[in-house]
Design a protein around this motif. Structure first.
Motif, PDB file in Angstrom:
ATOM      1  N   ALA A  96       0.816  -1.206   0.000  1.00 10.47           N
ATOM      2  CA  ALA A  96       0.000   0.000   0.000  1.00 10.47           C
ATOM      3  C   ALA A  96       0.851   1.258   0.000  1.00 10.47           C
ATOM      4  O   ALA A  96       1.979   1.255   0.461  1.00 10.47           O
ATOM      5  CB  ALA A  96      -0.876  -0.022   1.232  1.00 10.47           C
ATOM      6  N   ARG A  97       0.262   2.345  -0.518  1.00 13.09           N
ATOM      7  CA  ARG A  97       0.989   3.619  -0.490  1.00 13.09           C
ATOM      8  C   ARG A  97       1.004   4.199   0.919  1.00 13.09           C
ATOM      9  O   ARG A  97       1.828   5.003   1.244  1.00 13.09           O
ATOM     10  CB  ARG A  97       0.320   4.615  -1.437  1.00 13.09           C
ATOM     11  CG  ARG A  97       0.604   4.338  -2.901  1.00 13.09           C
ATOM     12  CD  ARG A  97       0.109   5.482  -3.767  1.00 13.09           C
ATOM     13  NE  ARG A  97       0.503   5.352  -5.155  1.00 13.09           N
ATOM     14  CZ  ARG A  97      -0.281   4.926  -6.136  1.00 13.09           C
ATOM     15  NH1 ARG A  97      -1.514   4.564  -5.871  1.00 13.09           N
ATOM     16  NH2 ARG A  97       0.154   4.851  -7.361  1.00 13.09           N
ATOM     17  N   ARG A  98       0.058   3.798   1.732  1.00 12.79           N
ATOM     18  CA  ARG A  98      -0.033   4.260   3.123  1.00 12.79           C
ATOM     19  C   ARG A  98       0.080   5.779   3.234  1.00 12.79           C
ATOM     20  O   ARG A  98       1.012   6.316   3.832  1.00 12.79           O
ATOM     21  CB  ARG A  98       1.039   3.609   3.990  1.00 12.79           C
ATOM     22  CG  ARG A  98       0.876   2.111   4.044  1.00 12.79           C
ATOM     23  CD  ARG A  98       1.532   1.524   5.260  1.00 12.79           C
ATOM     24  NE  ARG A  98       1.377   0.090   5.258  1.00 12.79           N
ATOM     25  CZ  ARG A  98       2.263  -0.753   4.731  1.00 12.79           C
ATOM     26  NH1 ARG A  98       3.376  -0.307   4.223  1.00 12.79           N
ATOM     27  NH2 ARG A  98       2.028  -2.027   4.742  1.00 12.79           N
TER      28      ARG A  98
ATOM     29  N   LEU B 287      -3.896  11.174   0.172  1.00  6.58           N
ATOM     30  CA  LEU B 287      -4.699  10.152  -0.519  1.00  6.58           C
ATOM     31  C   LEU B 287      -5.708  10.809  -1.467  1.00  6.58           C
ATOM     32  O   LEU B 287      -5.786  10.477  -2.643  1.00  6.58           O
ATOM     33  CB  LEU B 287      -5.410   9.307   0.534  1.00  6.58           C
ATOM     34  CG  LEU B 287      -6.204   8.111   0.058  1.00  6.58           C
ATOM     35  CD1 LEU B 287      -5.286   7.084  -0.573  1.00  6.58           C
ATOM     36  CD2 LEU B 287      -6.941   7.476   1.227  1.00  6.58           C
TER      37      LEU B 287
ATOM     38  N   ARG C 273      -5.002  10.636  -5.647  1.00  7.77           N
ATOM     39  CA  ARG C 273      -5.843   9.814  -6.545  1.00  7.77           C
ATOM     40  C   ARG C 273      -6.043  10.520  -7.873  1.00  7.77           C
ATOM     41  O   ARG C 273      -6.250  11.718  -7.927  1.00  7.77           O
ATOM     42  CB  ARG C 273      -7.211   9.558  -5.899  1.00  7.77           C
ATOM     43  CG  ARG C 273      -8.095   8.681  -6.753  1.00  7.77           C
ATOM     44  CD  ARG C 273      -9.550   9.092  -6.743  1.00  7.77           C
ATOM     45  NE  ARG C 273      -9.795  10.474  -7.081  1.00  7.77           N
ATOM     46  CZ  ARG C 273      -9.913  10.952  -8.323  1.00  7.77           C
ATOM     47  NH1 ARG C 273      -9.780  10.164  -9.372  1.00  7.77           N
ATOM     48  NH2 ARG C 273     -10.151  12.242  -8.541  1.00  7.77           N
TER      49      ARG C 273
ATOM     50  N   GLU D 241      -4.705   3.816  -2.447  1.00 11.12           N
ATOM     51  CA  GLU D 241      -4.006   3.541  -1.187  1.00 11.12           C
ATOM     52  C   GLU D 241      -3.279   2.197  -1.265  1.00 11.12           C
ATOM     53  O   GLU D 241      -2.227   2.016  -0.661  1.00 11.12           O
ATOM     54  CB  GLU D 241      -5.027   3.552  -0.042  1.00 11.12           C
ATOM     55  CG  GLU D 241      -4.428   3.731   1.345  1.00 11.12           C
ATOM     56  CD  GLU D 241      -4.090   2.436   2.036  1.00 11.12           C
ATOM     57  OE1 GLU D 241      -4.624   1.400   1.594  1.00 11.12           O
ATOM     58  OE2 GLU D 241      -3.313   2.459   2.998  1.00 11.12           O
TER      59      GLU D 241
END
Ligand SMILES: Cc1cc2nc3c(=O)[nH]c(=O)nc-3n(C[C@H](O)[C@H](O)[C@H](O)COP(=O)(O)O)c2cc1C
Length: 358
Positions: A156-158, A164, A168, A299
């Motif tokens: 995940a990008r965390r 976030l 996107r 994410e």
């Protein structure tokens, strides 16, 4: 021919999936100094900008820069801490650091990598700042569950919430890498928690990853769309190009999530006004589920697009996927790893969007 990286693919993935590292340098008296840094990678080098976050001195006078100029050996730690100690991990990278400045092609590439990873850098003039380049020489990965299998999923990008929602983006071309099933499940799990009228969850999902089903869907939708475009009297070359693009988007996306409206569980009213509002609320709720899908995909280290085409040919989509009449296909989300960073559409400033605030 490029030389093989001294650190393995898993270490690069771990670096790519994390947002912050601790960089250790050594000063002229051999005393260590540690700072948290943002960084980006390209599979060969690690780059960190001397950016415009508040600093007490000019970038080149920073202790970490002076230390690197005196002593280029550095160490970098990236880690995951969880209260569940069965899920701990860290990566220690040792390498040699250099400070790159000016207008080199590498500096420009590093700026682009950093901006692709951190939307915040779009608003900072890092192209004018020196960048630290770290050439990794050795990496050591540790985790508390060494028997855990690496599913091959990009982790995940965390991101924090602001990064976030700003990060996107709609992606329309993907690398061919498959999307691990676990990540699709994670996306659908997020969709399940969307708000809905009376909590009735008027959404259902179909997931398509098999090439022959994607092709069947693309062919069927293409036929219907061709008839629609013909009605618009578009020149045949334009029709052919648009059809080919749409066909390719469906066929080449590693995974597709179809979002359908499902109204059987909604309330029923005797008057048309309330019935219309009830259905409208269900459609609004599809938007909420859609946004959860898009954010969860981002994410999870993936990207997604949004195709409204099913809205114009719901029967065709139902037929191609053997779906019951109770489902109304509304949107198709191609999901995968972005082939390249797409151009972002600018947003209106808040003072144009907020029409009243008293
Ligand atoms: C209801 C809806 C339908 C959309 N349909 C399409 C579509 O059919 N094809 C497409 O390429 N993008 C489609 N989009 C994506 C928008 O073009 C995109 O969200 C917008 O340009 C902003 O860009 P961003 O998502 O990268 O921030 C749709 C978005 C929404 C919300």
């Amino acid at each position: 021919m490029s030389t093989p990286s001294p650190i393995d693919a898993r270490a690069w993935r771990y670096l790519a999936a994390h947002r912050v590292a601790r960089l250790t340098t050594v000063d002229a008296d051999n005393l260590p100094s540690v700072v948290p840094i943002c960084y980006a990678t390209d599979g060969a080098m690690i780059y960190s900008a001397l950016d415009a976050k508040p600093k007490q001195v000019v970038p080149t006078a920073l202790k970490r820069v002076q230390n690197i100029l005196n002593h280029p050996d550095v160490a970098l730690v990236v880690d995951d801490y969880r209260e569940d100690w069965a899920q701990l991990s860290y990566l220690l990278v040792r390498g040699r650091a250099t400070v790159i400045t000016g207008e080199s092609e590498e500096h420009a590439r590093a700026v682009a990598l950093l901006r692709a990873k951190y939307p915040q850098y779009h608003a900072m003039p890092i192209e004018d700042q020196p960048i630290i380049r770290i050439a990794p020489q050795h990496a050591r990965f540790w985790e508390s569950r060494p028997d855990a299998t690496d599913s091959g999923a990009e982790p995940a990008r965390r991101l924090d919430f602001a990064a976030l929602v700003r990060g996107r983006r709609s992606v329309r071309a993907f690398r061919p890498d498959p999307v691990p099933r676990a990540l699709i499940e994670r996306i659908l799990e997020a969709a399940r928690w969307a708000p809905s009228p009376h909590g009735r969850m008027p959404w259902r999902f179909a997931v398509i990853t098999r090439p022959e089903i994607k092709a069947r869907l693309a062919d069927a939708m293409g036929d219907t769309w061709q008839q629609t475009l013909a009605m618009d009297n578009e020149p045949p070359a334009v029709v052919a190009k648009r059809l080919a693009n749409s066909h390719d988007r469906i066929r080449t996306a590693p995974a597709l999530i179809l979002l359908c409206l499902y109204t059987d569980d909604l309330d029923h009213y005797p008057d048309a006004a309330r019935q219309t509002a009830e259905r409208l609320m269900a459609v609004q709720s599809l938007g909420a589920a859609a946004q959860n899908v898009l954010l969860a995909a981002y994410e999870a280290g993936l990207d997604a697009g949004w195709m409204c085409a099913p809205l114009f040919c719901p029967e065709t989509v139902r037929g191609a996927l053997d779906l019951p009449d109770s489902l109304v296909p509304h949107a198709l989300f191609p999901i995968g790893y972005a082939a390249k960073d797409p151009k972002r559409r600018p947003r209106l400033p808040l003072d144009e969007l907020v029409v009243r605030w008293e």
